[in-house]
Design an enzyme around this catalytic site. Structure first.
Site, PDB file in Angstrom:
ATOM      1  N   ALA A   1       0.918  -1.321   0.015  1.00 11.14           N
ATOM      2  CA  ALA A   1      -0.161  -0.068   0.067  1.00 11.14           C
ATOM      3  C   ALA A   1       0.881   1.250   0.067  1.00 11.14           C
ATOM      4  O   ALA A   1       2.255   1.099   0.366  1.00 11.14           O
ATOM      5  CB  ALA A   1      -0.863  -0.051   1.219  1.00 11.14           C
ATOM      6  N   LYS A   2       0.249   2.507  -0.143  1.00 11.01           N
ATOM      7  CA  LYS A   2       0.998   3.381   0.028  1.00 11.01           C
ATOM      8  C   LYS A   2       0.233   4.716   0.184  1.00 11.01           C
ATOM      9  O   LYS A   2      -0.951   4.869  -0.022  1.00 11.01           O
ATOM     10  CB  LYS A   2       1.565   3.836  -1.392  1.00 11.01           C
ATOM     11  CG  LYS A   2       3.151   4.869  -1.137  1.00 11.01           C
ATOM     12  CD  LYS A   2       4.125   3.946  -0.429  1.00 11.01           C
ATOM     13  CE  LYS A   2       5.418   4.853  -0.458  1.00 11.01           C
ATOM     14  NZ  LYS A   2       6.595   4.050  -0.107  1.00 11.01           N
ATOM     15  N   GLY A   3       0.478   5.739   1.212  1.00 12.20           N
ATOM     16  CA  GLY A   3      -0.109   6.929   1.437  1.00 12.20           C
ATOM     17  C   GLY A   3       0.655   8.108   0.823  1.00 12.20           C
ATOM     18  O   GLY A   3       2.003   8.091   0.693  1.00 12.20           O
TER      19      GLY A   3
END
Length: 381
Positions: free
Chosen positions: A62-64
């Site tokens: 995932a990534k923000g």
């Protein structure tokens, strides 16, 4: 899964992309920079999924990202509101950490204010003994290594350095005969520069936001790192004697064996790919090379060691720490990461040399081979 958020105070826009869940978990850092986009965060989340699969970790990717200037005095408040808005994912599924513009100590401070303890919260909360796991994580992150640095701050750069060393070894070239240029000397680039210098490689050029610093006989890396501010920029007023100041983009054209883009995504594009004079590109930054530029480099017989292998040391080590496979003894962590990185890189470059298959394609094959493994429960002691 894509979430877009708008800060009600500043209008800043934030993004969370969960590419893959394995055992209900995904891992990936949170970055902050002006101009961050959903497409960028999607690319980074895909890269994280490739990292975890390539190194056979039992979680997804995932990534923000937040489109805001990390130097703005309101940045910490924006980051806190973003994390609060992502709370359902942060509580149960998303294990995040530092990234561009967001150092680990800052995101940990935000998590502490939200009552979550530490940015690995989603994993630690699943542990059989969360307090003991938290203690192990803190001890590992804060273990002191030579140079009075913290293990958690340098382990990613150590992995990049050994990706570079493994590349030189694959050519039969000694580290002392190998030259390197590094774009960006923040956490990742600075750590890589330190360990390359320790190994005897000549780091002849480094670049920060203010320009490129160059010395053909090799820069005094420890001295330069001591001159950095909190944003990884070197104080030009105190440069060691003999250091040349060049334009920022000059680092790309440095006549070196290894080029390490360690600053921003999409640093190497079709517009500057013909400036690259290195024998190999080692991606310390996520998504440092566009696909078109990578194809152009391959046509010139310049391979790119992809980010999801070369810079995976930080996330791989963090999960080894969470899973109790390493502890606060730096030598244990360094030995294991060095061995794994040299093995991966030698495999990637052997196929490139023998069959002309790009390291990225081989890396994707590694990831695909493990993508469906370990889908059961993650056991965190």
């Amino acid at each position: 899964m894509r979430v877009q958020w708008t800060d009600p105070v500043t209008g800043a826009v934030g993004y969370l992309v969960v590419h893959t869940l394995r055992a209900g978990l995904a891992t990936g850092g949170t970055r902050m920079r002006a101009g961050c986009t959903m497409t960028e965060v999607e690319d980074l989340a895909r890269g994280m999924a490739n990292k975890t699969a390539t190194f056979d970790l039992p979680i997804g990717g995932a990534k923000g990202g937040v489109d805001f200037d990390p130097k703005d005095p309101r940045a910490v408040e924006v980051l806190e509101r973003f994390c609060e808005a992502m709370r359902p994912w942060i509580d149960a599924h998303w294990v995040t950490a530092e990234d561009l513009g967001v150092p680990q100590h800052l995101i940990d401070e935000v998590f502490a204010r939200l009552g979550l303890g530490q940015s690995y919260h989603a994993a630690i909360s699943r542990a059989a003994d969360p307090a003991a796991t938290m203690e192990r994580v803190h001890a590992g992150l804060n273990a002191v290594v030579p140079g009075d640095m913290l293990l958690g701050d340098v382990i990613g750069g150590y992995g990049v350095a050994h990706a570079c060393i493994a590349a030189a070894v694959s050519w039969g070239q000694a580290p002392v005969d190998t030259t390197v240029a590094i774009q960006g000397i923040g956490t990742m680039g600075g750590g890589a520069a330190w360990y390359l210098h320790e190994a005897g490689m000549k780091v002849v050029a480094v670049a920060d936001a203010a320009g490129t610093l160059y010395q053909p006989d090799g820069l005094d890396i420890p001295a330069l790192l001591d001159l950095r501010d909190a944003y990884g920029e070197v104080d030009r007023a105190r440069l060691p004697e003999g250091v040349q100041q060049l334009p920022r983009n000059a680092v790309m054209a440095a006549n070196v064996d290894i080029l390490v883009p360690a600053a921003i995504s999409y640093a190497i594009t079709p517009d500057n790919t013909y400036d690259v004079a290195a024998r190999v590109v080692v991606e310390a930054a996520n998504a440092a090379t566009t696909p078109e530029a990578e194809a152009m480099l391959a046509a010139r017989n310049i391979p790119v060691l992809p980010d999801f292998v070369a810079n995976a040391g930080a996330v791989v080590w963090a999960w080894w720490l969470l899973l109790g496979e390493v502890d606060d003894d730096p030598d244990t962590s360094f030995d294991r990461l060095r061995t794994v990185m040299h093995t991966k890189v030698s495999q990637l470059l052997a196929r490139w040399t023998d069959e002309g298959i790009t390291p990225r394609q081989t890396g994707h094959e590694f990831a695909a081979a493990h993508a469906n493994d370990n889908k059961g429960k993650v056991v965190i002691p």
